[in-house]
Structures are given as structure tokens and as C-alpha cells.
Design an enzyme around this catalytic site. Structure first.
Site, short mmCIF file in Angstrom:
data_model
loop_
_atom_site.label_atom_id
_atom_site.label_comp_id
_atom_site.label_asym_id
_atom_site.label_seq_id
_atom_site.Cartn_x
_atom_site.Cartn_y
_atom_site.Cartn_z
N GLY A 7 0.76 -1.06 0.08
CA GLY A 7 0.08 0.00 0.00
C GLY A 7 0.78 1.16 0.11
O GLY A 7 0.45 2.27 0.61
N ASN A 9 1.65 3.13 -2.58
CA ASN A 9 1.09 3.71 -3.65
C ASN A 9 0.16 4.73 -2.81
O ASN A 9 -0.36 5.69 -3.19
CB ASN A 9 0.87 3.35 -4.85
CG ASN A 9 2.20 3.21 -5.72
OD1 ASN A 9 2.51 4.27 -6.14
ND2 ASN A 9 2.79 1.96 -5.76
N MET A 87 -3.93 -7.62 -7.30
CA MET A 87 -3.21 -8.68 -8.22
C MET A 87 -4.37 -9.68 -8.92
O MET A 87 -4.42 -10.79 -9.06
CB MET A 87 -2.51 -9.76 -7.15
CG MET A 87 -1.35 -8.86 -6.55
SD MET A 87 -0.12 -8.21 -7.90
CE MET A 87 0.62 -9.64 -8.22
N LEU A 90 -9.28 -7.58 -13.77
CA LEU A 90 -10.62 -7.27 -13.80
C LEU A 90 -11.20 -7.71 -15.25
O LEU A 90 -10.68 -7.26 -16.35
CB LEU A 90 -10.80 -5.79 -13.52
CG LEU A 90 -10.04 -5.36 -12.22
CD1 LEU A 90 -10.31 -3.71 -11.86
CD2 LEU A 90 -10.64 -6.06 -10.99
N HIS A 106 1.98 0.67 -13.42
CA HIS A 106 2.64 -0.63 -13.58
C HIS A 106 4.23 -0.26 -13.59
O HIS A 106 4.57 0.69 -13.84
CB HIS A 106 2.41 -0.92 -14.88
CG HIS A 106 3.29 -2.37 -15.34
ND1 HIS A 106 2.65 -3.66 -14.94
CD2 HIS A 106 4.30 -2.54 -16.07
CE1 HIS A 106 3.77 -4.54 -15.20
NE2 HIS A 106 4.63 -3.81 -16.07
N VAL A 141 -4.19 -7.07 -20.41
CA VAL A 141 -3.22 -6.72 -19.14
C VAL A 141 -2.15 -5.73 -19.39
O VAL A 141 -1.40 -5.81 -20.36
CB VAL A 141 -2.54 -8.21 -18.73
CG1 VAL A 141 -1.70 -8.14 -17.76
CG2 VAL A 141 -3.75 -9.30 -18.48
C1 GRF Z 1 3.68 -1.31 -7.47
O1 GRF Z 1 5.02 -1.62 -7.69
C2 GRF Z 1 2.86 -1.15 -8.63
O2 GRF Z 1 3.69 -0.85 -9.76
C3 GRF Z 1 2.41 -2.54 -8.87
O3 GRF Z 1 2.07 -3.10 -7.51
C4 GRF Z 1 2.99 -2.33 -6.63
C5 GRF Z 1 2.20 -2.07 -5.55
O4 GRF Z 1 2.95 -1.62 -4.59
N1 GRF Z 1 1.30 -2.64 -9.74
P1 GRF Z 1 2.31 -0.90 -3.20
O5 GRF Z 1 1.35 -1.80 -2.65
O6 GRF Z 1 1.51 0.49 -3.43
O7 GRF Z 1 3.20 -0.55 -2.44
#
Ligand code: GRF
Length: 202
Positions: A7, A9, A87, A90, A106, A141
Site C-alpha cells: 500500500g 502507493n 493482483m 478485472l 505498472h 493486461v
Molecule cells: C507497485 O509496484 C505497482 O507498480 C504494482 O504493484 C506495486 C504496488 O505497491 N502494480 P504498493 O502496494 O503500492 O506498495
């Protein structure tokens, strides 16, 4: 926001909202993993949180789960669904319910290195520059229209861990800017091209 992992981000976006840099509010944080860090971070911020079990499949939501996610998000009246490390791919009804209103980040410069462990794919391929991409989500994807990208150098002594952490840091800069631009109405979609208002690009 939807996520399955730590989490970071979410934290970057929630902090940017709190700092007044993103004109939005988090209506719901949801995860398919009960112990996911993203839920913990959201609870600490007193934001609405829901663990919704994904059902019987490993990489997508089953029909009941899909319905549960769609209703939870509709009840929360979300305008935009922000995926960060969710993960599950959708599919149909979910995508139709929120068409053009789902974004993802990504850890590569798409269309290079879609799929899992993109930082490792970049190292294995020997590229000198990689980065991260924020894009709209469509039925494929990691292949919807690209909203923003940020580059990250690949250093000679990088390991998968060091490169991944540099990409993560770039994500934390890029994602809040892209969400802010969408919230302000500063981006418009023309086919595959996402156009930013003059002077508003990342
Ligand atoms: C990120 O590296 C994003 O690019 C990928 O999943 C990761 C999520 O990281 N899709 P976080 O849970 O936000 O730390």
C-alpha cells in the site's frame, strides 16, 4: 482504491490528498487480501475499508466476488477506481460498470515488460532506462491508454531489489500527479492517446 499488497502507493496518494495536492477524497479502500498493508494504512487514516474475498480463482475475481466489489464501489459512489498492486485481472461486468474510470500503475515503461516482476524483466533484458506507467485499465493486461510515465535509470550494480525500490519511489511521485490531473479534468482520452491540458503534463 484497490490493492493487494503493502500500500505504499495508497500512502503516497493519501498524503498528497491531505497536503491539498490532489482534489479528491478516498471513498473506499478495498483488498482481496485480509492482511494487506493497504488496509492497515487506510484504517490508521480512519478511511472506509473493506476486505472482500476474491472467490475461487487465483488471478481473477469469481462472479460473486465481482458483484460484491461492484456493489461496494457503487455504494461508496466512487468516481475513479485507483488500482495499486491489485493482483486480480478485472473482467467484463466490472469493467463495464466503471468504463473509463479505472486506472492502474505498472512498474515499467509500457508497453515494455507487462506482467509480473517488470523490474526483473528489465534487468534481465539489459535495458538502461526503465520506469513506471500510469494507465487506464481495459480488458487486456497492462495495456490501456497511457496517462503518464516516469523514467528511472538502470545502474550497472542494480539488483532486482535496488531497481524495484527506485521504481517504487518514482511511482510515488507519478501516481498522485496523474490522479490529480484526472480529478481536475486536465486529461482527455483520444483513442489510445491521453492528452493533458497545456501546461499540466507530468
Ligand atoms: C507497485 O509496484 C505497482 O507498480 C504494482 O504493484 C506495486 C504496488 O505497491 N502494480 P504498493 O502496494 O503500492 O506498495
Amino acid at each position: 482504491m484497490l490493492g493487494s499488497g503493502k500500500g505504499s502507493n495508497f500512502v503516497a496518494i493519501a498524503d498528497a490528498i491531505a497536503a491539498g495536492k490532489v482534489p479528491a477524497e478516498v471513498a473506499l479502500v478495498s483488498s482481496d487480501v485480509e492482511s494487506a498493508g493497504i488496509l492497515e494504512h487506510a484504517r490508521k487514516r480512519n478511511l472506509p475499508v473493506r476486505f472482500i474475498p476474491p472467490g475461487k480463482f487465483r488471478t481473477k475475481l469469481d462472479e460473486d466476488a465481482e458483484r460484491a466489489y461492484v456493489s461496494a464501489l457503487q455504494e461508496a459512489k466512487v468516481d475513479l477506481i485507483v488500482l495499486a498492486g491489485f493482483m486480480r485481472v478485472l473482467k467484463g461486468d466490472f469493467l463495464r460498470a466503471f468504463e473509463g474510470r479505472i486506472v492502474n500503475i505498472h512498474p515499467s515503461l509500457l508497453p515494455s515488460f507487462p506482467g509480473l516482476e517488470a523490474w526483473k524483466q528489465a534487468l534481465d533484458h539489459g535495458v538502461k532506462v526503465t520506469g513506471c506507467t500510469v494507465h487506464f485499465v481495459d480488458a487486456g493486461v497492462d495495456c490501456g491508454a497511457i496517462i503518464g510515465q516516469q523514467t528511472v535509470p538502470v545502474l550497472d550494480d542494480d539488483t532486482p531489489e535496488t531497481l524495484h525500490s527506485r521504481i517504487h519511489a518514482a511511482e510515488h511521485e507519478l501516481y498522485p500527479k496523474c490522479v490529480a490531473a484526472i480529478a481536475r479534468g486536465d486529461v482527455s482520452v483520444r483513442g489510445r492517446r491521453v492528452v493533458w491540458k497545456i501546461g499540466c503534463g507530468v
